[in-house]
Write a protein that holds these residues in place. Sequence first.
Motif, PDB file in Angstrom:
ATOM      1  N   GLU A 194      -3.393  10.569   1.271  1.00  0.00           N
ATOM      2  CA  GLU A 194      -4.220   9.370   1.249  1.00  0.00           C
ATOM      3  C   GLU A 194      -5.467   9.479   2.114  1.00  0.00           C
ATOM      4  OE1 GLU A 194      -3.905   6.619  -0.625  1.00  0.00           O
ATOM      5  OE2 GLU A 194      -2.149   7.449  -1.609  1.00  0.00           O
ATOM      6  N   LEU A 217       1.969   1.935   2.511  1.00  0.00           N
ATOM      7  CA  LEU A 217       0.611   2.488   2.503  1.00  0.00           C
ATOM      8  C   LEU A 217      -0.452   1.395   2.491  1.00  0.00           C
ATOM      9  CD1 LEU A 217       1.125   5.501   0.077  1.00  0.00           C
ATOM     10  CD2 LEU A 217       1.012   5.521   2.590  1.00  0.00           C
ATOM     11  N   ARG A 218      -0.191   0.291   1.776  1.00  0.00           N
ATOM     12  CA  ARG A 218      -1.145  -0.839   1.786  1.00  0.00           C
ATOM     13  C   ARG A 218      -1.250  -1.415   3.190  1.00  0.00           C
ATOM     14  NH1 ARG A 218       1.225  -2.246  -3.102  1.00  0.00           N
ATOM     15  NH2 ARG A 218       2.491  -3.822  -2.080  1.00  0.00           N
ATOM     16  N   GLU A 263       4.503   2.136  -1.548  1.00  0.00           N
ATOM     17  CA  GLU A 263       3.190   1.544  -1.850  1.00  0.00           C
ATOM     18  C   GLU A 263       2.871   0.422  -0.863  1.00  0.00           C
ATOM     19  OE1 GLU A 263       5.606   1.919  -4.220  1.00  0.00           O
ATOM     20  OE2 GLU A 263       4.776   3.730  -5.130  1.00  0.00           O
ATOM     21  N   GLY A 264       3.864  -0.412  -0.552  1.00  0.00           N
ATOM     22  CA  GLY A 264       3.668  -1.486   0.419  1.00  0.00           C
ATOM     23  C   GLY A 264       3.380  -0.951   1.809  1.00  0.00           C
ATOM     24  N   ALA A 293       2.526  11.435   1.901  1.00  0.00           N
ATOM     25  CA  ALA A 293       1.606  10.366   1.494  1.00  0.00           C
ATOM     26  C   ALA A 293       0.427  10.262   2.457  1.00  0.00           C
ATOM     27  CB  ALA A 293       2.351   9.035   1.419  1.00  0.00           C
ATOM     28  N   GLU A 340      -3.209   0.977   5.368  1.00  0.00           N
ATOM     29  CA  GLU A 340      -4.636   0.900   5.043  1.00  0.00           C
ATOM     30  C   GLU A 340      -5.258  -0.329   5.686  1.00  0.00           C
ATOM     31  OE1 GLU A 340      -7.557   1.371   1.182  1.00  0.00           O
ATOM     32  OE2 GLU A 340      -5.499   0.703   0.867  1.00  0.00           O
ATOM     33  N   ASN A 386       9.699   1.205  -0.776  1.00  0.00           N
ATOM     34  CA  ASN A 386       8.460   0.446  -0.933  1.00  0.00           C
ATOM     35  C   ASN A 386       7.295   1.218  -0.313  1.00  0.00           C
ATOM     36  OD1 ASN A 386       6.587  -1.537  -1.446  1.00  0.00           O
ATOM     37  ND2 ASN A 386       7.359  -2.972   0.072  1.00  0.00           N
TER      38      ASN A 386
END
Length: 126
Positions: A31, A104-105, A101-102, A27, A108, A99
């Motif tokens: 990303e 990576l958020r 996605e969490g 990831a 970020e 999780n």
Amino acid sequence: MRDALLIERAKAARKAPTPAEQRLWFALRAERFAGVKFRRQKVIGPFIADFASNAPKLVVEVDGHLHGDTADYDAERTAYLTEQGYQVVRFINADVMHNLEGVLRLLEDVVNNPLSQPSPLKGRGL
């Protein structure tokens, strides 16, 4: 001598990355948050960081005790890395696996809004 032993210990413990480490690495490579390039298993002084970036100075660790109990080593490594100006963010294996996605958020957000204070030992959590 002690530094070489610590690096060898870390290398031996990390020869087989966990599924969570592999998942996060794929990831991170895909990303590239705001152009940030991470390196995997980067040697920084006497320690090895799971994932590290020089701009911004950020270390991402994935923990879960799959390599044994490393609490003392992790605390010493975190203290050293923060002394070198790195922000250290930690995730547990379950967060990365369930999780992503969490995770990576949050990364970020860290990249876009770096802390002016060193991060706590356990990172910011989800």
